[in-house]
Design an enzyme around this catalytic site. Structure first.
Site, PDB file in Angstrom:
ATOM      1  N   ARG A   6      -6.052  -3.509  -5.099  1.00 52.11           N
ATOM      2  CA  ARG A   6      -5.892  -4.962  -5.157  1.00 52.11           C
ATOM      3  C   ARG A   6      -4.438  -5.272  -5.480  1.00 52.11           C
ATOM      4  O   ARG A   6      -3.851  -4.627  -6.352  1.00 52.11           O
ATOM      5  CB  ARG A   6      -6.756  -5.556  -6.276  1.00 52.11           C
ATOM      6  N   LYS A  28      -3.580 -15.435  -5.248  1.00 53.07           N
ATOM      7  CA  LYS A  28      -4.240 -15.195  -6.530  1.00 53.07           C
ATOM      8  C   LYS A  28      -3.134 -14.983  -7.550  1.00 53.07           C
ATOM      9  O   LYS A  28      -1.949 -14.891  -7.172  1.00 53.07           O
ATOM     10  CB  LYS A  28      -5.163 -13.979  -6.468  1.00 53.07           C
ATOM     11  N   VAL A  30       0.825  -1.201   0.000  1.00 55.86           N
ATOM     12  CA  VAL A  30       0.000   0.000   0.000  1.00 55.86           C
ATOM     13  C   VAL A  30       0.867   1.262   0.000  1.00 55.86           C
ATOM     14  O   VAL A  30       0.672   2.165  -0.818  1.00 55.86           O
ATOM     15  CB  VAL A  30      -0.959  -0.006   1.209  1.00 55.86           C
ATOM     16  N   CYS A  87      -5.855  -9.410   3.207  1.00 52.79           N
ATOM     17  CA  CYS A  87      -6.898  -8.473   3.644  1.00 52.79           C
ATOM     18  C   CYS A  87      -8.232  -9.125   3.998  1.00 52.79           C
ATOM     19  O   CYS A  87      -8.759  -8.909   5.082  1.00 52.79           O
ATOM     20  CB  CYS A  87      -7.123  -7.426   2.556  1.00 52.79           C
ATOM     21  N   LYS A  96      15.634  -2.836   3.125  1.00 57.06           N
ATOM     22  CA  LYS A  96      14.573  -2.533   2.166  1.00 57.06           C
ATOM     23  C   LYS A  96      14.730  -1.109   1.631  1.00 57.06           C
ATOM     24  O   LYS A  96      14.613  -0.863   0.429  1.00 57.06           O
ATOM     25  CB  LYS A  96      13.217  -2.678   2.875  1.00 57.06           C
ATOM     26  N   LYS A 141      -8.473 -11.281   7.298  1.00 52.86           N
ATOM     27  CA  LYS A 141      -8.186 -10.423   8.459  1.00 52.86           C
ATOM     28  C   LYS A 141      -9.300  -9.390   8.663  1.00 52.86           C
ATOM     29  O   LYS A 141      -9.796  -9.188   9.773  1.00 52.86           O
ATOM     30  CB  LYS A 141      -6.843  -9.725   8.208  1.00 52.86           C
ATOM     31  N   ASP A 192      10.709   3.756   5.852  1.00 54.11           N
ATOM     32  CA  ASP A 192      10.477   2.417   6.390  1.00 54.11           C
ATOM     33  C   ASP A 192      11.482   2.192   7.520  1.00 54.11           C
ATOM     34  O   ASP A 192      12.477   2.910   7.625  1.00 54.11           O
ATOM     35  CB  ASP A 192      10.657   1.363   5.294  1.00 54.11           C
TER      36      ASP A 192
HETATM   37  C1  UGA Z   1      -8.703  -6.872  -1.644  1.00 52.02           C
HETATM   38  C2  UGA Z   1      -9.762  -5.932  -2.236  1.00 52.02           C
HETATM   39  O1  UGA Z   1     -10.220  -6.455  -3.495  1.00 52.02           O
HETATM   40  C3  UGA Z   1      -9.205  -4.531  -2.431  1.00 52.02           C
HETATM   41  O2  UGA Z   1     -10.227  -3.660  -2.911  1.00 52.02           O
HETATM   42  C4  UGA Z   1      -8.679  -4.005  -1.078  1.00 52.02           C
HETATM   43  O3  UGA Z   1      -8.124  -2.741  -1.185  1.00 52.02           O
HETATM   44  C5  UGA Z   1      -7.622  -4.983  -0.567  1.00 52.02           C
HETATM   45  O4  UGA Z   1      -8.200  -6.297  -0.431  1.00 52.02           O
HETATM   46  C6  UGA Z   1      -7.137  -4.469   0.767  1.00 52.02           C
HETATM   47  O5  UGA Z   1      -7.935  -4.399   1.702  1.00 52.02           O
HETATM   48  O6  UGA Z   1      -5.981  -4.030   0.861  1.00 52.02           O
HETATM   49  P1  UGA Z   1      -6.633  -8.262  -2.594  1.00 52.02           P
HETATM   50  O7  UGA Z   1      -6.430  -8.782  -1.212  1.00 52.02           O
HETATM   51  O8  UGA Z   1      -5.454  -7.821  -3.358  1.00 52.02           O
HETATM   52  O9  UGA Z   1      -7.667  -7.019  -2.601  1.00 52.02           O
HETATM   53  O10 UGA Z   1      -7.291  -9.453  -3.409  1.00 52.02           O
HETATM   54  P2  UGA Z   1      -8.609  -9.697  -4.281  1.00 52.02           P
HETATM   55  O11 UGA Z   1      -8.336  -9.486  -5.698  1.00 52.02           O
HETATM   56  O12 UGA Z   1      -9.759  -8.983  -3.707  1.00 52.02           O
HETATM   57  O13 UGA Z   1      -8.807 -11.270  -4.045  1.00 52.02           O
HETATM   58  C7  UGA Z   1      -9.038 -11.811  -2.735  1.00 52.02           C
HETATM   59  C8  UGA Z   1      -9.273 -13.293  -2.817  1.00 52.02           C
HETATM   60  O14 UGA Z   1     -10.505 -13.563  -3.485  1.00 52.02           O
HETATM   61  C9  UGA Z   1      -8.197 -14.058  -3.587  1.00 52.02           C
HETATM   62  O15 UGA Z   1      -7.910 -15.274  -2.933  1.00 52.02           O
HETATM   63  C10 UGA Z   1      -8.854 -14.296  -4.931  1.00 52.02           C
HETATM   64  O16 UGA Z   1      -8.345 -15.406  -5.619  1.00 52.02           O
HETATM   65  C11 UGA Z   1     -10.300 -14.494  -4.529  1.00 52.02           C
HETATM   66  N1  UGA Z   1     -11.272 -14.243  -5.627  1.00 52.02           N
HETATM   67  C12 UGA Z   1     -11.416 -12.994  -6.127  1.00 52.02           C
HETATM   68  C13 UGA Z   1     -12.043 -15.292  -6.100  1.00 52.02           C
HETATM   69  O17 UGA Z   1     -11.943 -16.443  -5.626  1.00 52.02           O
HETATM   70  N2  UGA Z   1     -12.960 -15.030  -7.091  1.00 52.02           N
HETATM   71  C14 UGA Z   1     -13.132 -13.787  -7.614  1.00 52.02           C
HETATM   72  O18 UGA Z   1     -14.012 -13.619  -8.505  1.00 52.02           O
HETATM   73  C15 UGA Z   1     -12.331 -12.741  -7.129  1.00 52.02           C
END
Ligand code: UGA
Length: 425
Positions: free
Chosen positions: A150, A317, A12, A256, A36, A259, A31
């Site tokens: 994301r 992912k 972030v 995210c 790093k 948690k 940091d």
């Molecule tokens: C997530 C949110 O999408 C962001 O908007 C947010 O800012 C972020 O958390 C955060 O709080 O910092 P992120 O953790 O990067 O982002 O991941 P996502 O893309 O949301 O995916 C989360 C999980 O859901 C992964 O395991 C992914 O594979 C899964 N997922 C996502 C699915 O199984 N199906 C989907 O259609 C989408």
């Protein structure tokens, strides 16, 4: 253009700092990790994040982005102080605010008069007040500006967001923070800090709920013989539902969602509300991990001892090297005591990982399935689709595929003699 200090250079902080520099601000990122900071000063990024490398390089070259050790050194001359430090989960499920409080304490005495401190870390509702108390600086406003980045598309999400949310009780401070985003085309919403903090948690918990819902629908599809791909397509045409974030999978994870969903249930509990719906969302996710592991065991006829499992995908992912709370780790952990030998390949993971001592990580997708009885796909890396499945069929001993991401083409695999099991298809 404004001068901005960014405290914390994780996903972030680094994205925020580099993107603010890209749109013209003068940014100093701090940091506590000396190594790093040294590598960032050389423009070396240790995380896999699309576009971040060139945007950091551009910032360093233009002199708009620099890196220093210690928050004080960044904040001394800045007008805005973005707190982007981790808020890990503590024992009781609540977010641990010690890094946030530590960062605030560190900058409290050095910030110029009239500075604005901005909370970008995901923090419990009410934390803006906590930071204000630690700072003890009546001349400094504390504003909430949650992130919706994301991993894997963080730069794109910063520069083209769906919205910018600003929470502040001080209208002038809110306007000054909003002005930082003047080059970003997005609706800017100003609200009070508590609502801004709630928007962040509610958004993540809603998306997590959507995923638990669609994973349940996938299970239903298997039971009644429907195809979840078509079901999602048909649902998605309804603009009230939309087709995004409805891909079924082995369960959801990352640093995210788990948690934040647990933390929101905890926040509700502390406020006297039993958010039972969210607890069910979390339970459904655990069941999805179990169900995916069970599919692998079923593919082995129920007995995995002495058998070989080849796995493609370990990260939570595609597009990231992040393994935190990865569904792949959850599923493979459930197979640890099955007696099977497990080999895994992931394009972003190059050595064995502590969480999976029973899994050998290899650096070639074919090596992972050589001699395997079953292939399980747990992360949706696009490259898996384009592998040579004639070669896969030759190398594998068994002909079973468990596609935990519905990534592969069942028809293509079945034509080659594979037994295909997807999620709800
Ligand atoms: C997530 C949110 O999408 C962001 O908007 C947010 O800012 C972020 O958390 C955060 O709080 O910092 P992120 O953790 O990067 O982002 O991941 P996502 O893309 O949301 O995916 C989360 C999980 O859901 C992964 O395991 C992914 O594979 C899964 N997922 C996502 C699915 O199984 N199906 C989907 O259609 C989408």
């Amino acid at each position: 253009m404004a001068s901005i200090a960014v405290i914390g250079t994780g996903y972030v902080g680094l994205t925020t700092g580099a993107c603010f520099a890209h749109i013209g601000h003068d940014v100093v990122c701090a940091d506590i990790d000396e190594a790093k900071v040294a590598s960032l000063q050389r423009g070396e990024i240790t995380i896999v994040e699309k576009d971040l490398d060139w945007i950091v390089a551009e910032g360093i070259a233009s002199g708009k982005l620099s890196f220093v050790l210690g928050a004080e050194n960044a904040s001394r001359n800045a007008e805005f102080h973005y707190l982007c430090v981790p808020t890990p989960q503590s024992e009781d499920g609540s977010a641990d605010l010690s890094y946030l409080q530590g960062a605030a304490a560190e900058i409290a005495d050095v910030m110029p008069n009239g500075s604005i401190v901005v909370n970008k870390s995901t923090v419990p509702v009410g934390s803006t007040q906590v930071v204000a108390r630690v700072l003890g600086r009546p001349d400094v406003s504390v504003v909430s500006n949650p992130e919706f980045l994301r991993e894997g598309t963080a730069v794109e999400d910063f520069l083209n967001p769906d919205r910018v949310v600003i929470g502040s009780g001080d209208q002038e401070a809110a306007i000054r923070v909003a002005a930082l985003y003047s080059k970003v085309r997005a609706p800017i919403m100003v609200t009070d800090p508590v609502s801004a903090e709630t928007i962040k948690y509610a958004s993540n918990a809603f998306l997590a709920s959507k995923l638990s819902f669609i994973n349940s629908i996938a299970t239903l599809c298997e039971a009644v013989g429907a195809d979840v791909g078509d079901v999602v397509l048909g649902m998605g045409y309804d603009s009230r539902i939309g087709s995004e974030f409805l891909r079924p999978g082995p369960g959801w994870g990352g640093s995210c969602f788990p948690k934040d969903t647990i933390a929101l249930a905890r926040i509700a509990e502390d406020a006297g509300f039993d958010f039972s719906f969210l607890k069910e969302v979390l339970k459904v996710n655990e069941e999805q991990f179990d169900r995916t592991a069970q599919k692998v065991l079923d593919a082995l006829g129920g007995d995995a001892s002495g058998r070989r499992i080849g796995c493609w995908g370990l990260t939570f992912k595609a597009g990231t090297d992040d393994l935190r709370q990865s569904p792949a780790i959850e599923v493979l952990s459930r197979l640890a005591s099955s007696g099977a030998e497990i080999r895994a390949y992931d394009p972003a993971v190059h050595s064995n990982i502590d969480e999976l001592p029973h899994v050998e990580v290899v650096t070639d997708p074919y090596a992972a399935i050589d001699g395997a009885d079953v292939l399980v796909v747990l992360t949706e890396w696009d490259e898996f689709r384009w592998l040579d499945f004639d070669k896969v069929a030759e190398l594998m001993v068994g002909q079973s595929v468990v596609d935990g991401r519905n990534l592969l083409d069942p028809a293509v695999l079945r034509r080659r003699g594979f037994q295909y099991r997807g999620i709800g298809r």
